[in-house]
Design a protein around this motif. Structure first.
Motif, mmCIF file in Angstrom:
data_model
loop_
_atom_site.group_PDB
_atom_site.id
_atom_site.type_symbol
_atom_site.label_atom_id
_atom_site.label_comp_id
_atom_site.label_asym_id
_atom_site.label_seq_id
_atom_site.Cartn_x
_atom_site.Cartn_y
_atom_site.Cartn_z
ATOM 1 N N GLY A 558 0.748 -0.994 0.046
ATOM 2 C CA GLY A 558 0.019 -0.015 0.113
ATOM 3 C C GLY A 558 0.745 1.069 0.096
ATOM 4 O O GLY A 558 1.853 1.267 0.377
ATOM 5 N N LEU A 559 0.365 2.245 -0.246
ATOM 6 C CA LEU A 559 1.194 3.584 -0.324
ATOM 7 C C LEU A 559 1.611 4.132 0.814
ATOM 8 O O LEU A 559 2.804 4.426 0.993
ATOM 9 N N SER A 560 0.832 3.880 1.901
ATOM 10 C CA SER A 560 1.356 4.242 3.393
ATOM 11 C C SER A 560 2.413 3.412 3.426
ATOM 12 O O SER A 560 3.425 3.777 4.202
ATOM 13 N N ARG A 593 -1.684 6.391 -8.310
ATOM 14 C CA ARG A 593 -1.190 6.217 -6.679
ATOM 15 C C ARG A 593 0.358 6.443 -6.874
ATOM 16 O O ARG A 593 0.706 7.036 -5.857
ATOM 17 N N ILE A 596 1.380 10.264 -6.480
ATOM 18 C CA ILE A 596 1.273 10.593 -5.325
ATOM 19 C C ILE A 596 2.349 10.391 -4.383
ATOM 20 O O ILE A 596 2.734 11.452 -3.700
ATOM 21 N N LEU A 597 2.801 9.446 -4.254
ATOM 22 C CA LEU A 597 4.049 9.099 -3.700
ATOM 23 C C LEU A 597 5.566 9.833 -4.188
ATOM 24 O O LEU A 597 6.189 10.257 -3.369
ATOM 25 N N ILE A 606 -0.316 11.492 2.022
ATOM 26 C CA ILE A 606 -0.476 10.502 0.885
ATOM 27 C C ILE A 606 -1.345 9.295 1.502
ATOM 28 O O ILE A 606 -2.107 8.982 0.618
ATOM 29 N N SER A 607 -1.369 9.324 2.779
ATOM 30 C CA SER A 607 -2.536 8.338 3.145
ATOM 31 C C SER A 607 -4.114 9.203 2.475
ATOM 32 O O SER A 607 -4.934 8.223 2.584
ATOM 33 N N GLU A 609 -4.850 10.976 0.385
ATOM 34 C CA GLU A 609 -4.816 10.826 -1.105
ATOM 35 C C GLU A 609 -5.164 9.446 -1.540
ATOM 36 O O GLU A 609 -6.217 9.133 -2.509
ATOM 37 N N ASP A 610 -4.436 8.414 -0.957
ATOM 38 C CA ASP A 610 -4.802 7.225 -1.234
ATOM 39 C C ASP A 610 -6.121 6.684 -0.891
ATOM 40 O O ASP A 610 -6.728 5.878 -1.592
ATOM 41 N N ARG A 614 -8.749 4.745 -2.975
ATOM 42 C CA ARG A 614 -9.088 3.376 -2.664
ATOM 43 C C ARG A 614 -10.252 3.025 -1.740
ATOM 44 O O ARG A 614 -10.688 2.005 -1.227
ATOM 45 N N LEU A 619 -7.148 0.364 4.553
ATOM 46 C CA LEU A 619 -5.924 1.075 4.411
ATOM 47 C C LEU A 619 -4.925 0.829 5.588
ATOM 48 O O LEU A 619 -3.692 0.929 5.309
#
Ligand code: ADP
Ligand code: MG
Length: 679
Positions: A558-560, A593, A596-597, A606-607, A609-610, A614, A619
């Motif tokens: 995941g992005l986070s 995604r 964003i990172l 980031i979280s 936007e993610d 999603r 998340l």
């Protein structure tokens, strides 16, 4: 009986629910009448429209009136029973699996006229309905709109609808808890009215203010319960800690950096809490690498100098060890610091417990083992919990209780949660936030690359190593099988070893703690340059000399999580890099995604936007952790309601100290099951 008490009654008390049905409900976490009411139907099924057999549409739910012509009850196991029916335009078969002949004969008597509703299928040129649940000679009882609830196996829609009908009949009129001003925003719709309307199949899709009112109730009850916990803890009078700036100055002289403004503010806020005679219950929040540890250690030194003991609980042993090393470096030699993990031998452990009880140990660092029954502190003055975002309100409160009345509590978290969630997850605590990272931090340059270009990446790794930098190489965990968890990392390790010889180390979950520690120490001491690992490079470990991290198969994360991993580098003042490797070209959504990172280094942003892309769902891993999750509210979709609730709670705190007006609401919605602990 108070009217709300009816709602908290066990589902067993509902007419039509026996042990068997109640088991099915409990599987869905529906235990009380209130739970039933709160599980709203998702949509409705219209069974009003009667069609002739020559107009049937395959795959649709249709309602027909037919004559029962003949049965076919095969005597062979697993073959279904069949009932042949017809109207003046065609034929259809009703197929019954696992139904007794007697039952079929009763609901579909031969030569009778019945109305049936169900999904139409077509097999071997014949129309069929399989296991129809809606059959009656009374056409009107079938030709209705039914609410469609999410059903478990064994619970039919008809039965569910009947149960709901029974419950709705008895639904009490509750005294309104919302303020007039808020109520106005929802068109003065009462809780009772909202529930009734939303269960009415004609209104389900409308939602609107009916739904918003219920969502608001859910949010504000969570916030109010948090607020109650906070107040309860703050009411506890403790001996205030007495200290001056001596310890702070000593530590400041030992670190080679200037504290950031946010760090200074956090220290100030914590000091005020420690010195007051109200118990501290504070969250220190800051992105990875923002420098929370030093703040915590300064607080610890202050508390110790005032004559109390401190304990610090880390999520992993490696991290505990790192905190231990740092504390040893920064603290006066006469402060006795010990580390307690599962690694301590029996004798050593016994010794520690004894010294703790004698007040010979000032500072105990460890993992969750710090709070077992057996461990008795002499005069614990501060508990610090690092990175345990899986701790819920209830667990934190327990810990605080266990610490005793003189014990302050500081929780540190890098979990980047958006504002709407802070009140939800940490609303029981006061908060200090470290927003800005240390000035020497540079943006970590982030690139994405196809795995086929790994050669170029290796060239880049060589370059970094020649410049005396160090490198993390992360391979994803293969969750499905514990046995092969480390295979991808072993493969990569062997491949890199051919190139970089003995300068590569490997870290994965199958190693024992001793081995893990050795490797990490070798990396810290720069005996190795590249650390290949699965994600076991746990949050929080600090390797200031590493400036490049490569993450393989990056779309597995995941992005986070990627942001957290990326935060392992870029801690010194060197230029730092993060390379994300992908197996194949990215989809449009994945590209968005990753962008964003690339464009942000702010974990919160980031979280958020993610989440927008999603949905907030899982998340943050809240679902597995059993932490707050809402039934109706969504922190992204209902952001406005969260903010409204936040404002309202502040007002209520001023006006209604005991929350007396809200007691019904709180009792109904107390899913953390904490209210009883508070009285
Ligand atoms: P986290 O908030 O993720 O726990 P740490 O406390 O581990 O972060 O700090 C990360 C790194 O930043 C450490 O090496 C620490 O020594 C360093 N650091 C902390 N505060 C500052 C500062 N004000 N200036 C420069 N470096 C700092
Ligand atoms: Mg940390």
């Amino acid at each position: 009986m108070n009217s709300y008490e009816y709602l908290l009654e066990d589902i067993n008390s509902i007419k039509g629910i026996g042990t068997k049905t109640s088991k099915l409900f409990r599987k869905k976490n529906i235990n009380t009448i209130f739970d039933i009411l709160w599980s709203l139907p998702r949509n409705s099924i219209d069974r009003t429209n009667l069609v002739k057999l020559n107009e049937l549409q395959i795959g649709k739910i249709q309602t027909i009136t037919v004559n029962v012509i003949k049965y076919n009850f095969p005597r062979i196991r697993n073959l279904p029973n069949r009932v042949f029916c017809e109207d003046d335009t065609g034929k259809i078969e009703c197929i019954f699996f696992n139904s007794y002949e007697g039952y079929i004969k009763k609901i579909l008597p031969i030569r009778s006229t019945v109305t049936i509703s169900g999904k139409i299928s077509y097999y071997k040129k014949k129309y069929q309905i399989t296991n129809p649940s809606h059959i009656s000679s009374d056409t009107d009882s079938i030709r209705k709109i039914f609410s469609n609830y999410s059903l478990t196996e064994g619970l039919t829609e008809k039965k569910y609808n009947n149960i709901i009908k029974e419950v709705l009949k008895n639904i009490p009129d509750l005294k309104e808890w919302l303020s007039d001003e808020i109520l106005k925003k929802f068109n003065y719709i009462s809780w009772n009215k909202a529930i009734l309307e939303l269960h009415d199949p004609k209104n389900i899709k409308k939602g609107g203010n009916f739904l918003n009112r219920l969502i608001f109730d859910e949010i504000i009850s969570t916030f109010l319960i948090n607020s109650k916990v906070r107040k309860k803890i703050k009411k506890i009078k403790k001996i205030n800690k007495k200290f001056d700036n001596t310890e702070f100055s000593k530590i400041k002289n030992k670190i080679n950096f200037e504290l950031t403004n946010d760090q200074k503010i956090a220290i100030e806020q914590i000091n005020n809490d420690l010195k007051s005679n109200q118990k501290m219950f504070r969250l220190l929040q800051g992105d990875v690498g923002s420098g929370k540890t030093i703040v915590a250690l300064i607080a610890s030194a202050n508390v110790i100098s005032s004559g109390f003991q401190v304990c610090l609980m880390a999520p992993t042993e490696i991290l505990a060890k790192q905190h231990y090393n740092l504390a040893n470096r920064l603290f006066d030699k006469d402060i006795n610091i010990k580390i307690l993990t599962s690694k301590n031998e029996y004798r050593e452990r016994k010794e520690i417990l004894k010294d703790l009880n004698n007040n010979h140990i000032n500072f105990l660092i460890g993992t969750h083992s710090l709070f077992q029954e057996k461990i008795k502190y002499n005069n614990l003055g501060l508990i610090i919990i690092d990175e345990q975002h899986k701790f819920g309100v209830k667990q934190r409160k327990k810990l605080s209780d266990k610490g005793g009345k003189n014990c302050d509590v500081l929780v540190m978290s890098a979990t980047p949660i958006p504002r709407t969630m802070i009140m939800t997850v940490f609303g029981d605590m006061d908060t200090s936030i470290i927003k800005n990272k240390p000035k020497n931090r540079k943006e970590i340059k982030t690139y994405s690359k196809l795995e086929t270009k790994t050669d170029e990446v290796i060239k880049f790794v060589k370059k970094q190593i020649n410049q005396k930098n160090q490198v993390f190489w992360v391979c994803p965990l293969i969750e499905e099988s514990k046995k092969v968890d480390h295979q991808s990392s072993v493969k990569r390790y062997e491949n890199l070893k051919k190139i970089f010889k003995n300068k590569v180390g490997l870290l994965h979950g199958a190693l024992d703690k001793e081995e893990k520690n050795n490797i990490l120490i070798n990396f810290l001491n720069r005996k190795i340059d590249i650390l290949v690992s699965t994600t076991v490079i746990e949050v929080g470990i600090d390797f200031p000399n590493a400036n490049l991290i490569i993450i393989e198969n990056a779309n597995k994360f995941g992005l986070s999580q990627l942001h957290q991993l990326r935060g392992r580098v870029g801690r010194g003042d060197k230029e730092s890099y993060c390379i994300l490797l992908f197996k194949s070209n990215l989809s449009e959504n994945a590209k968005k995604r990753i962008n964003i990172l690339k464009n942000s280094s702010d974990g919160f942003k980031i979280s958020e936007e993610d989440m927008k892309l999603r949905g907030y769902g899982d998340l943050l891993g809240f679902k597995q952790s059993g932490l707050q999750s809402f039934r109706l509210a969504d922190p992204i979709l209902n952001e406005d309601l969260f903010l409204l609730a936040e404002k309202e709670v502040k007002k209520i705190e001023l006006e209604d100290q005991n929350l007396s007006k809200y007691m019904t609401l709180l009792k109904l919605y107390d899913r953390a099951d904490i209210l009883n602990d508070l009285v």
